[in-house]
Design a protein around this motif. Sequence first.
Motif, short mmCIF file in Angstrom:
data_model
loop_
_atom_site.label_atom_id
_atom_site.label_comp_id
_atom_site.label_asym_id
_atom_site.label_seq_id
_atom_site.Cartn_x
_atom_site.Cartn_y
_atom_site.Cartn_z
N GLY A 30 0.98 -1.28 0.07
CA GLY A 30 -0.30 0.08 -0.05
C GLY A 30 0.65 1.52 -0.16
N GLY A 31 1.85 1.34 -0.10
CA GLY A 31 3.48 2.60 -0.20
C GLY A 31 3.13 3.26 -1.50
N ARG A 32 3.82 4.05 -1.82
CA ARG A 32 4.32 5.02 -2.94
C ARG A 32 5.09 4.31 -3.83
N ALA A 33 5.99 4.50 -4.96
CA ALA A 33 6.49 4.19 -5.42
C ALA A 33 7.09 5.95 -4.22
N PRO A 34 8.68 5.09 -4.50
CA PRO A 34 9.45 6.42 -4.92
C PRO A 34 9.84 7.07 -5.58
N GLY A 35 10.15 7.61 -5.19
CA GLY A 35 10.67 9.02 -6.00
C GLY A 35 11.65 9.72 -6.45
N ASP A 89 7.90 18.28 -1.26
CA ASP A 89 7.62 17.79 -2.31
C ASP A 89 6.81 16.42 -1.71
N PRO A 90 6.08 16.02 -1.25
CA PRO A 90 6.15 14.74 -0.22
C PRO A 90 6.00 13.49 -1.25
N ALA A 91 6.15 13.85 -3.40
CA ALA A 91 6.48 12.79 -3.78
C ALA A 91 7.38 12.73 -3.90
N VAL A 92 8.45 13.48 -3.03
CA VAL A 92 10.10 13.08 -3.84
C VAL A 92 10.56 13.15 -2.58
N ASP A 93 11.36 11.53 -2.61
CA ASP A 93 12.14 11.14 -1.46
C ASP A 93 13.89 11.17 -2.07
N ARG A 281 10.71 7.71 4.92
CA ARG A 281 9.26 8.59 5.10
C ARG A 281 8.00 8.17 5.03
N GLN A 282 7.79 6.92 4.38
CA GLN A 282 6.57 5.77 4.49
C GLN A 282 6.44 5.32 5.72
N GLY A 283 7.90 5.46 6.51
CA GLY A 283 7.40 4.74 8.01
C GLY A 283 7.27 2.80 8.31
N VAL A 284 8.54 2.96 6.88
CA VAL A 284 8.82 1.29 6.48
C VAL A 284 9.24 1.09 6.40
#
Length: 291
Positions: A30-35, A89-93, A281-284
């Motif tokens: 359920g996580g977001r793709a690293p950016g 930007d939260p989509a940028v890691d 950043r996603q706490g995973v």
Amino acid sequence: MSAQIIDGKAFAAALRGRIATKVAALRDAGGRAPGLAVVLVGEDPASAVYVRNKHKATIAAGMASFEYRLPADTEQDELLTLVASLNADPAVDGILVQLPLPPQIDADTVLMAIDPDKDVDGFHPVNAGRLATGLPGFVPCTPYGCVMLLKDQLGDLAGLDAVVIGRSNIVGKPMAQLLIAESCTVTVAHSKTRDLPGIVHRADIVVAAVGRPEMIKGEWIKPGAVVIDVGINRTDDGLIGDVDFNGAASVASAITPVPGGVGPMTIACLLRNTLISASRRQGVALDLAEL
Ligand code: NDP
């Protein structure tokens, strides 16, 4: 020739494969793709190739790639504004500003403006300090790739004599820090070093990061040493390393070729850092031992 040729290209491909598997697992959970955001200012041909390769590798690993190409006459303030928006930007890691920058822009000012927790190049002074003090942060990609190849070749590095030739902030110094962290006994050589051949001859591990074609001679190498050639020198005969490959390969136990040695590790480690950033950043939780 007696040395084993260290296949950095194959090692990096396998590492990118493991990273892609982790990215897929992150998304399945359920996580977001690293950016990864890459910023290129100007038209330096070598930089354009690096940026294109980074983009391709990022996409292939299942990550999001954000590319920004700015004209060569971009003002420093415009670049700083872009960096600030990427920081927010939260989509940028991960944020990478490709060097070199045009003369009107001060590279240190720009690198300092990147959020250290998105600094996947590991060039920010906060990350340099974290590396020096053993805190978690981002380690510069090229030296980290060298350590991966060395550990794959030698296993435990503790107690080995290592010589790093070059003391730049992006290769030599972090390389020395990483080898100290592996409990090597480390000597850092540079342009003012006396008796470089004698110093190199003591070393079980030689890392050359100078930028002078074939400067490190085969007869300097201790028999059985492992040689890591970071140098990339563009000559009329193509890409050449800092080490006299044929001479060194006749005495070393293992050596990286140029190209196909350290080079491919840099992008793979950039993806590794971006994945680490995304997981933090996603706490995973991420099992770094598998990377
Ligand atoms: P720098 O030019 O920043 O640093 C070179 C270092 O070599 C300096 O510390 C310098 O010493 C030292 N040096 C220069 N001449 C001599 C000499 N005669 N004897 C001993 N030491 C010497 O280069 P980088 O660290 O940025 O890069 C080094 C090489 O690695 C280059 O070929 C570069 O292209 C390559 N590279 C490859 C990467 C990859 O992905 N494979 C990534 C990054 C770099 P002093 O400090 O005294 O001037």
